[in-house]
Design a protein around this motif. Structure first.
Motif, PDB file in Angstrom:
ATOM      1  N   THR A 190       1.283   4.534  -2.523  1.00 51.82           N
ATOM      2  CA  THR A 190       1.266   5.880  -2.200  1.00 51.82           C
ATOM      3  C   THR A 190       2.180   6.583  -2.603  1.00 51.82           C
ATOM      4  N   ASN A 191       3.571   6.032  -2.527  1.00 53.88           N
ATOM      5  CA  ASN A 191       5.075   6.730  -3.071  1.00 53.88           C
ATOM      6  C   ASN A 191       4.886   6.882  -4.523  1.00 53.88           C
ATOM      7  N   ILE A 233       2.193   7.252  -6.086  1.00 55.55           N
ATOM      8  CA  ILE A 233       1.209   8.362  -6.664  1.00 55.55           C
ATOM      9  C   ILE A 233       1.959   9.892  -6.425  1.00 55.55           C
ATOM     10  N   SER A 234       2.480   9.815  -5.108  1.00 57.71           N
ATOM     11  CA  SER A 234       3.389  11.168  -4.809  1.00 57.71           C
ATOM     12  C   SER A 234       4.663  11.493  -5.791  1.00 57.71           C
ATOM     13  N   LYS A 235       4.872  10.441  -6.575  1.00 60.22           N
ATOM     14  CA  LYS A 235       5.998  10.949  -7.569  1.00 60.22           C
ATOM     15  C   LYS A 235       5.268  11.053  -8.961  1.00 60.22           C
ATOM     16  N   GLN A 293      -4.812  -4.808  -6.569  1.00 62.10           N
ATOM     17  CA  GLN A 293      -6.090  -4.301  -5.692  1.00 62.10           C
ATOM     18  C   GLN A 293      -5.492  -3.126  -5.015  1.00 62.10           C
ATOM     19  N   SER A 294      -4.251  -3.186  -4.356  1.00 63.18           N
ATOM     20  CA  SER A 294      -3.917  -1.943  -3.556  1.00 63.18           C
ATOM     21  C   SER A 294      -3.598  -0.835  -4.738  1.00 63.18           C
ATOM     22  N   TYR A 296      -5.393  -0.261  -7.348  1.00 66.55           N
ATOM     23  CA  TYR A 296      -6.567   0.287  -8.023  1.00 66.55           C
ATOM     24  C   TYR A 296      -7.292   0.896  -6.758  1.00 66.55           C
ATOM     25  N   GLY A 297      -7.240   0.417  -5.686  1.00 68.04           N
ATOM     26  CA  GLY A 297      -7.971   1.099  -4.608  1.00 68.04           C
ATOM     27  C   GLY A 297      -7.486   2.459  -4.162  1.00 68.04           C
ATOM     28  N   GLN A 353      -8.606   0.571   2.007  1.00 64.70           N
ATOM     29  CA  GLN A 353      -7.775   0.239   0.696  1.00 64.70           C
ATOM     30  C   GLN A 353      -8.930  -0.626  -0.193  1.00 64.70           C
ATOM     31  N   THR A 382       1.025  14.860  -1.630  1.00 61.37           N
ATOM     32  CA  THR A 382       0.531  13.492  -1.746  1.00 61.37           C
ATOM     33  C   THR A 382       1.025  12.705  -0.553  1.00 61.37           C
ATOM     34  N   ILE A 383       2.415  12.771  -0.529  1.00 62.02           N
ATOM     35  CA  ILE A 383       3.274  12.021   0.354  1.00 62.02           C
ATOM     36  C   ILE A 383       2.648  12.308   1.794  1.00 62.02           C
ATOM     37  N   ASN A 391       0.923  -1.094   0.092  1.00 61.82           N
ATOM     38  CA  ASN A 391      -0.025  -0.095   0.044  1.00 61.82           C
ATOM     39  C   ASN A 391       1.065   1.284  -0.044  1.00 61.82           C
ATOM     40  N   GLN A 392       1.776   1.229   1.023  1.00 55.63           N
ATOM     41  CA  GLN A 392       2.816   2.532   0.926  1.00 55.63           C
ATOM     42  C   GLN A 392       3.429   2.586  -0.367  1.00 55.63           C
ATOM     43  N   ILE A 393       3.931   1.582  -1.046  1.00 55.70           N
ATOM     44  CA  ILE A 393       4.589   1.789  -2.300  1.00 55.70           C
ATOM     45  C   ILE A 393       3.714   2.198  -3.360  1.00 55.70           C
ATOM     46  N   MET A 396       4.582  16.203  -3.200  1.00 53.19           N
ATOM     47  CA  MET A 396       4.860  16.413  -1.733  1.00 53.19           C
ATOM     48  C   MET A 396       3.773  16.354  -0.991  1.00 53.19           C
ATOM     49  N   ILE A 429      10.701   4.440   1.603  1.00 51.65           N
ATOM     50  CA  ILE A 429      10.507   3.791   0.310  1.00 51.65           C
ATOM     51  C   ILE A 429      10.647   4.691  -0.784  1.00 51.65           C
ATOM     52  N   LEU A 476     -11.647  -6.355 -10.434  1.00 55.06           N
ATOM     53  CA  LEU A 476     -10.919  -5.547 -11.121  1.00 55.06           C
ATOM     54  C   LEU A 476     -11.538  -5.366 -12.372  1.00 55.06           C
ATOM     55  N   LYS A 516      -7.794   5.452  -6.961  1.00 51.04           N
ATOM     56  CA  LYS A 516      -9.208   6.043  -7.406  1.00 51.04           C
ATOM     57  C   LYS A 516      -9.240   7.620  -7.076  1.00 51.04           C
ATOM     58  N   LYS A 569      -7.622   9.560  -8.693  1.00 52.67           N
ATOM     59  CA  LYS A 569      -6.210   9.969  -8.875  1.00 52.67           C
ATOM     60  C   LYS A 569      -5.882  10.314 -10.253  1.00 52.67           C
ATOM     61  N   PHE A 627     -14.459  -3.282  -3.861  1.00 48.41           N
ATOM     62  CA  PHE A 627     -14.574  -1.876  -4.606  1.00 48.41           C
ATOM     63  C   PHE A 627     -15.796  -1.740  -5.087  1.00 48.41           C
ATOM     64  N   PHE A 644     -10.086  -3.603  -0.021  1.00 42.82           N
ATOM     65  CA  PHE A 644     -10.273  -4.956   0.112  1.00 42.82           C
ATOM     66  C   PHE A 644      -9.631  -5.688   1.198  1.00 42.82           C
ATOM     67  N   GLU A 648      -2.226   7.052   6.795  1.00 41.44           N
ATOM     68  CA  GLU A 648      -1.807   5.777   7.162  1.00 41.44           C
ATOM     69  C   GLU A 648      -1.582   6.067   8.662  1.00 41.44           C
ATOM     70  N   TYR A 695      -9.010   0.028   7.761  1.00 41.36           N
ATOM     71  CA  TYR A 695      -8.075  -0.020   7.025  1.00 41.36           C
ATOM     72  C   TYR A 695      -8.618  -0.648   5.685  1.00 41.36           C
TER      73      TYR A 695
END
Lengths: 329, 294
Positions: free
Chosen positions: A82-83, A85-87, A101-102, A104-105, B207, B3-4, A78-80, B1, B260, A127, A108, A110, B113, B209, B11, B203
């Protein structure tokens, strides 16, 4: 001491911001998120990069790839995402179901398209809709197993076998849907399926010993945990001269007798081509149906066959996409 | 930034609900409760199954909370009534819950979803302006965290809350007040695991699922966050411990996100976590020693 640490943490934060903002013109950036570390998924990724290359997106030229692997940890997965998306990546490629799934979820609203691969059942994973159309800004390829072809092959190689053992991880939904298909089709080929569900890799040695007492051969799925421990299983099976069938080429390479499988590199390539269409703006992920590979090939290992005293049927060997004559460790 | 930071806050705050639970057991009760590795996905399983049967997503959170409390009570009973050591009682419940979770969910991975969740529903589509949509997840989580924190703070001020705190520091006091210290422990474990299951439920809704493997390592995240929070803010008087714990959770998630973002492979993250853990412990000890020397 404490101040120094805070200073370090702050500068690390600042650095990551600078790296994140460093974006040049005309270079497409994609993030590849892979769920676990094993041969099939690696092949998928390499095929994906090749598929992009064939369609004009060359890594380190006009394409920047950020790759990360969740090592089977969904929370990290999940955090990967998010990373990524932020990049502000232009597209996320997700390899294996939980990662897809992570992705796609997480994307959304974005406006970042997601292309997945190695998802056995995209409909079950929500999916895709049952008619194969996409549920959102997401599309990809499925690696559904050729169950009947595999059963027919096992029957051809082992005419007298009755019981096929299948080990799977209770937490992997890919395996559960595959087991269901095996159970439904086994009787047509005169087989009975003996299942052994495990919770963690640590259960494998004991489960292997037990199941080997009950079966004529073992058959693998694309179960991440089981495949990761395949050498340990092969070791035990070889000692009892029980053949083990694989679900794809990498498993045959490391010592499974044979497999009717799909080529994960080709699957990745197909996915890469789909991603290229989206990146070029020719199509939206949301209007693309998910695709499957419908050509399956035979892979055999003649060294393993010799050790087991089994003769592989000639017509299979002739049509083989690849025959191995050694066991790669 | 942006977003992060948004990601870290989402989280971190989401996990802080779980961290508050771990804080109750580990810090207040002095009970290293490993059952949370099972109760986190338990909450997820309950909420996802109920949502896919058509229940209101907000209501499913209540169910997750109560089912989590029940799991905590079981850990408590195993420990208090059957005199099994604290660590082992947690391990027993955690291990058993793996199967229970699979039974509840039916399979290891259930997507929702296509269903409404507390983060995605008609109400939000209708009443929340377009501009706010990217922040809505964070806003909802902040509201939940504030409610949970306020309730927990109030509870700790009640008589039952005092007894809870006493049970960790000074069991004799509880007994001398003619109260059953075992019962107090069971109540503490129930509240703690209820919070953890609640976090797991939120949580899963966030996410989209449920995935059984997402519980692994919850207790490590919880302990790290509690220790980071309580140690880093222990000398700042106006910050309540519960707030410090929430901040600890955010700091923990920020460190992981930065690692990460810098491109460190996921396989190294656990090492980073343990290093961070160690640094915080050394720093706080360093300071305590200085206080003693002076």
């Amino acid at each position: 001491m404490k101040k120094t640490i805070y200073l370090v943490l702050t500068s690390v934060l600042l650095m990551s911001v600078l790296i994140g903002c460093n974006k040049k013109e005309k270079i497409t950036t994609i993030g590849i998120a892979q769920f676990a570390d094993h041969g099939s998924l690696d092949n998928c990724r390499e095929g994906f990069i090749q598929g992009l290359k064939d369609n004009g997106y060359v890594e380190n030229d006009n394409l920047k790839i950020i790759y990360d692997n969740a090592q089977e940890d969904g929370v990290i997965g999940n955090q990967i995402i998010t990373n990524f998306i932020s990049k502000k990546v232009d597209l996320i490629a997700a390899i294996a179901t939980p990662m897809a799934q992570s992705a796609y979820g997480g994307t959304k609203n974005k406006n970042i398209p997601v292309v997945y691969t190695a998802v056995t059942d995209p409909v079950l994973a929500e999916l895709a809709n049952p008619d194969k159309t996409s549920v959102g800004n997401v599309t990809g390829t499925s690696d559904i197993l050729p169950v009947t072809e595999q059963l027919a092959m096992i029957r051809a190689i082992l005419p007298n076998a009755k019981k096929i053992g299948i080990m799977y991880t209770t937490s992997e939904s890919n395996s559960l849907s595959a087991i269901k298909e095996y159970r439904a089709a086994a009787a047509d080929y005169g087989f009975e399926i003996i299942e052994s569900g495990i919770a963690t890799a640590a259960d494998i040695p004991l489960a292997t010993d037990q199941i080997l007492e009950k079966v004529d051969c073992l058959n693998n799925l694309t179960d991440n945990t089981v495949v990761s421990s395949l050498s340990a299983i092969l070791n035990k099976a070889n000692k009892k001269s029980i053949p083990v069938f694989g679900s794809e080429v990498e498993q045959v390479k490391i010592g499974c007798l044979a497999s009717i499988g799909l080529d994960y590199f080709d699957l990745g390539k197909k996915t890469g081509a789909m991603a290229a269409l989206i990146l070029k703006g020719e199509k939206q992920a949301s209007e693309m149906e998910f695709e499957v590979i419908d050509e399956y090939s035979f892979y055999g290992n003649s060294k393993v066959a010799e050790d087991l005293g089994i003769i592989l049927p000639e017509d299979y060997v002739k049509s083989a996409k690849e025959m191995f004559n050694e066991v790669v460790q | 930034m942006l977003t992060i930071i948004l990601g870290i806050l989402e989280e971190g705050l989401l996990y802080s609900i779980m961290t508050l639970g771990v804080y109750i057991t580990y810090k207040i009760l002095d009970f290293p409760d490993l059952s949370v590795d099972g109760t986190f996905p338990l909450g997820g399983a309950v909420t996802v199954v109920l949502i896919s049967r058509g229940m209101n997503p907000l209501l499913t959170l209540l169910f997750a909370f109560f089912v989590g409390a029940m799991a905590g009570i079981i850990t408590g009973i195993i420990h208090v009534k059957f005199k099994v050591r604290d660590l082992l009682s947690g391990i027993i419940v955690m291990t058993g819950l793996y199967s229970v979770n699979l039974r509840i969910a039916g399979r290891s991975n259930i997507p929702i979803f296509s269903y409404e969740t507390i983060f995605e529903n008609k109400f939000i589509d209708k009443y929340i302006p377009e501009k706010l949509v990217p922040y809505i997840g964070l806003i909802i989580i902040i509201i939940i965290v504030l409610i949970v924190k306020a309730l927990l703070d109030r509870y700790l001020e009640t008589k039952s809350g005092y007894l809870l705190r006493a049970a960790g520091d000074n069991e004799v006091l509880v007994t001398s007040l003619a109260k059953d210290k075992g019962l107090v422990k069971i109540i503490g474990l129930a509240i703690a695991n209820a919070l953890v299951a609640l976090a797991g439920a939120i949580y899963s809704q966030k996410q989209g699922f449920f995935e059984i493997s997402n519980g692994t390592g919850t207790v490590v995240i919880g302990l790290a966050s509690v220790i980071i929070g309580t140690k880093a803010f222990q000398n700042i008087g106006f910050i309540k411990t519960t707030s410090a714990v929430i901040l600890g959770s955010i700091i923990y998630k920020a460190c992981v996100a930065i690692a990460i973002s810098l491109g460190l492979p996921a396989s190294d993250l656990r090492l980073i976590t343990s290093t961070l853990f160690l640094i915080i412990l050394i720093v706080s000890q360093d300071r305590m020693r200085r206080v003693k020397d002076a």
